[in-house]
Scaffold this active site. Structure first.
Site, PDB file in Angstrom:
ATOM      1  N   GLU A 177       1.056  -1.099  -0.070  1.00  0.00           N
ATOM      2  CA  GLU A 177      -0.103  -0.128   0.111  1.00  0.00           C
ATOM      3  C   GLU A 177       0.800   1.344  -0.571  1.00  0.00           C
ATOM      4  OE1 GLU A 177      -3.673   2.496   2.790  1.00  0.00           O
ATOM      5  OE2 GLU A 177      -2.571   0.451   3.880  1.00  0.00           O
ATOM      6  N   LYS A 218      -2.722  -2.306  -3.293  1.00  0.00           N
ATOM      7  CA  LYS A 218      -3.509  -1.274  -2.226  1.00  0.00           C
ATOM      8  C   LYS A 218      -3.048  -0.055  -2.987  1.00  0.00           C
ATOM      9  CE  LYS A 218      -6.179  -0.292   1.703  1.00  0.00           C
ATOM     10  NZ  LYS A 218      -6.567  -0.583   2.980  1.00  0.00           N
TER      11      LYS A 218
END
Length: 334
Positions: free
Chosen positions: A177, A219
């Site tokens: 992420e 992500k």
């Protein structure tokens, strides 16, 4: 876990019309959320709140997995069933946040790097035993005057890649992420350029550390103007910019991309995801890994009556999951 199992888990995480619920707020962050609605920040209240979310009836219709916090993966339902077991028995893949948060990056004022690699191998082995099958590490990229620097982007990409290698060694699918923050007055073009540079650096680092992309999930943050920018973008503009950025940086072999809501309103997060999937013709599924955009309505309702509103709050969690599940198919009607 074999290469095939990593790939299978990653594919299950982005199954058609399903996404991830992020309930991995640290104790300090959940304290702020609870304070905002007047709930006392006790371990029992945190446990009860996570139980509310995870035991929502038919949640697995639209939710494939949930990211837990260290405290949560060790907790159980009020009937004594460990959360990870309850999830696995109900078709939801347990995940775990493993980073130790952001710290100032030495030599780079205004920039941060995520820490937590020390001792990570042993922690991952323990989390696997506790039932986790994927993990999450969040890097933060700030946009401001003369930032981000190439140094900050590279430092964070390198840490994400090292984390990913350790995950795969321990049988966990890494969710990488790299969040480009919405804070600031930058326009959508600036966000595009920073996101593109960040993702290029990330996939370069993953390649160098021999990461199996088939067993990895991205992500991502959406390409949006800063929240203080005078010129906000339309739903379509965000969708088109985000897809163009992903297509130019993300290898087609990746099993899927899930988006963070990153401070967007509940409806904006859903509308943007829906618009991207309506554009279609994408090399990977685009889904969601929302925290606040999945929980805020339920938390507000539950706070008014912790026992009486339990089921009512669960029904709002289900409705948010359904809306985002439909958006992941480009079928949300708003």
């Amino acid at each position: 876990m074999s290469i095939e199992q990593l790939a299978e888990t990653a594919q299950a995480m982005v199954a058609a019309g399903k996404g991830i619920i992020a309930i991995d707020e640290s104790t300090a962050t959940i304290a702020k959320r609870f304070a905002g609605v007047g709930i006392e920040n006790t371990e029992e209240n945190r446990r009860a709140y996570r139980e509310l979310l995870l035991t929502t009836p038919r949640l697995s219709d639209y939710i494939s997995g949930a990211i837990l916090y260290d405290e949560t993966i060790r907790q159980s339902t009020r009937d004594g069933v460990p959360f990870a077991k309850y999830m696995a028995d109900n078709g939801i893949i347990p995940g775990i946040k493993v980073d130790k948060g952001t710290h100032p990056l030495a030599g780079c004022p205004g920039e941060v790097v995520t820490e937590g690699l020390d001792g990570l191998r042993d922690r991952l082995k323990e989390y696997y035993k506790l039932g986790a099958r994927f993990a999450k590490w969040r890097a933060v990229i700030n946009i401001g005057e003369d930032i981000p620097s190439g140094t900050a982007i590279e430092a964070n990409a390198h840490a994400l890649a090292r984390y990913a290698a350790l995950c795969q060694e321990c049988g966990l699918v890494p969710m990488v992420e790299p969040e480009v923050l919405m804070d600031g007055d930058h326009d959508i073009q600036t966000c595009y350029e920073v996101t593109e540079a960040t993702l290029r650096s990330l996939f370069g680092a993953l390649y160098e550390q021999n990461i199996l992309l088939e067993g990895t999930i991205l992500k991502a943050s959406m390409v949006v103007p800063g929240k203080d920018c005078e010129e906000q973008a339309s739903i379509e503009e965000v969708a088109e910019s985000t897809i163009m950025c992903l297509k130019s940086t993300v290898p087609a072999i990746l099993p899927g991309v899930v988006f963070l809501s990153g401070g967007q309103s509940d409806d904006d997060a859903t509308a943007h995801l829906d618009a991207m999937n309506r554009i279609g013709n994408l090399p990977w599924p685009l889904s969601f890994s929302y925290g606040r955009a999945m929980q805020s309505a339920a938390l507000a309702l539950w706070s008014k009556d912790l026992k009486g509103n339990f089921a009512k709050a669960q029904s709002t969690v289900y409705e948010r999951a359904k809306a985002n599940g439909l958006a992941a198919l480009g079928k949300w009607e708003g």
